[in-house]
Motif scaffolding. Structure first.
Motif, mmCIF file in Angstrom:
data_model
loop_
_atom_site.group_PDB
_atom_site.id
_atom_site.type_symbol
_atom_site.label_atom_id
_atom_site.label_comp_id
_atom_site.label_asym_id
_atom_site.label_seq_id
_atom_site.Cartn_x
_atom_site.Cartn_y
_atom_site.Cartn_z
ATOM 1 N N ARG A 1 -8.553 0.054 7.113
ATOM 2 C CA ARG A 1 -7.539 0.314 6.093
ATOM 3 C C ARG A 1 -7.439 -0.918 5.189
ATOM 4 O O ARG A 1 -7.552 -2.049 5.670
ATOM 5 C CB ARG A 1 -6.180 0.612 6.728
ATOM 6 N N GLU B 1 1.310 6.879 -6.537
ATOM 7 C CA GLU B 1 0.245 7.852 -6.788
ATOM 8 C C GLU B 1 0.733 9.260 -6.507
ATOM 9 O O GLU B 1 0.408 10.212 -7.236
ATOM 10 C CB GLU B 1 -0.970 7.528 -5.912
ATOM 11 N N ASN B 2 1.511 9.374 -5.410
ATOM 12 C CA ASN B 2 2.053 10.704 -5.104
ATOM 13 C C ASN B 2 2.956 11.193 -6.227
ATOM 14 O O ASN B 2 2.943 12.383 -6.606
ATOM 15 C CB ASN B 2 2.822 10.676 -3.791
ATOM 16 N N LEU C 1 0.805 4.166 -2.729
ATOM 17 C CA LEU C 1 0.639 5.582 -2.396
ATOM 18 C C LEU C 1 1.817 6.403 -2.911
ATOM 19 O O LEU C 1 1.654 7.535 -3.397
ATOM 20 C CB LEU C 1 0.511 5.740 -0.881
ATOM 21 N N ARG C 2 3.015 5.795 -2.792
ATOM 22 C CA ARG C 2 4.186 6.529 -3.304
ATOM 23 C C ARG C 2 4.078 6.754 -4.804
ATOM 24 O O ARG C 2 4.372 7.841 -5.320
ATOM 25 C CB ARG C 2 5.459 5.753 -2.959
ATOM 26 N N GLN D 1 0.829 -1.204 0.000
ATOM 27 C CA GLN D 1 0.000 0.000 0.000
ATOM 28 C C GLN D 1 0.865 1.255 0.000
ATOM 29 O O GLN D 1 0.582 2.235 -0.713
ATOM 30 C CB GLN D 1 -0.916 0.001 1.219
#
Length: 262
Positions: free
Chosen positions: A207, A147-148, A144-145, A140
């Motif tokens: 989560r 997506e960032n 997220l990394r 995850q």
């Protein structure tokens, strides 16, 4: 010699008396003398008889042994038999007690071994779950990394207002049907049969991994019924994985509320 002289004198006297009786006219006189004077011997003294033996001392005889009666023999035999039987029973009891203690020790060892095996199995399962959570969180975090990075690369084409505080290129959120789909997935797994007062509310933070797998769940606001809170957590554990949104995305974390009478 003295005895012989006396014997002759006695014989002469006897003859004289007899002769005088036969012929009173005839007289005679005799005188005995000895040319040698002799002393008469003392009369013969007989030896005193030996003293009589002491009377025998009567030795008391030992009393005869008491006659052993048949009843006494039987009683003694029964007594010995009872003693043997008691010893045998005591030995059997001791052996039975020993076997019982051995069996108890065996069962205790078995329970101890089973408890150790279960503890080891639970520990191994917990380690597997921990690794799975770590892997999911790492995955995850990587998503997220990425997506960032994508958002940072596309900030030039952002469509938000001037005062927007987001960092996405365009505003987005769960679709209108997303909440219903999640509720439909979790509700069948809720098992709660207790009667509670009112309609307590439990708030849970969930989560998920990018594929919808639940990686963490925690109660952020407990209700007034702990049993209801536990039922909600168990339902999420049974669900294991939540559906993605219509666009294939997973919105995490999610704050969910649960009521027993919903």
């Amino acid at each position: 010699m003295a005895v012989l002289a006396h014997a002759i004198l006695l014989a002469a006297l006897t003859w004289g008396v007899t002769w005088q009786h036969q012929d009173t006219l005839l007289t005679a006189e005799a005188e005995l003398w000895s040319a040698q004077v002799q002393q008469a011997a003392p009369p013969l003294q007989e030896a005193p008889p030996p003293p009589p033996p002491p009377p025998p001392v009567a030795t008391p005889m030992a009393p005869p042994p008491p006659a052993v009666r048949q009843a006494d023999i039987a009683l003694e035999r029964d007594k010995k038999r009872l003693e043997l039987e008691k010893k045998k029973q005591d030995a059997e009891k001791a052996e039975a007690k020993k076997k019982a203690e051995a069996e108890k020790n065996r069962l205790d060892e078995q329970k101890k071994r089973e408890a150790q095996e279960k503890a080891a199995k639970d520990k191994a399962q917990e380690q597997v779950k921990a690794r799975a959570r770590e892997e999911a969180e790492a995955k995850q975090a990587e998503v997220l990394r990425q997506e960032n990075l994508r958002r940072m690369q596309g900030l030039a084409g952002a469509t938000g207002a001037a005062n927007a505080t987001g960092n996405a290129t365009q505003s987005s959120g769960p679709s209108d049907s997303y909440a219903g789909r999640i509720r439909a997935r979790i509700k069948p797994n809720i098992v709660f049969t207790e009667d509670v007062t009112g309609n307590p509310v439990t708030e849970v933070e969930v989560r998920m991994a990018p594929d919808g797998t639940i990686t963490q769940r925690r109660i952020t606001k407990p209700s007034t019924s702990k049993t209801w809170d536990d039922a909600v957590l168990r339902a999420l554990e049974r669900t294991a994985k939540l559906p993605t949104d219509v666009d294939g995305r997973v919105h995490t974390p999610l704050i969910m509320t649960f009521r027993p009478r919903d």
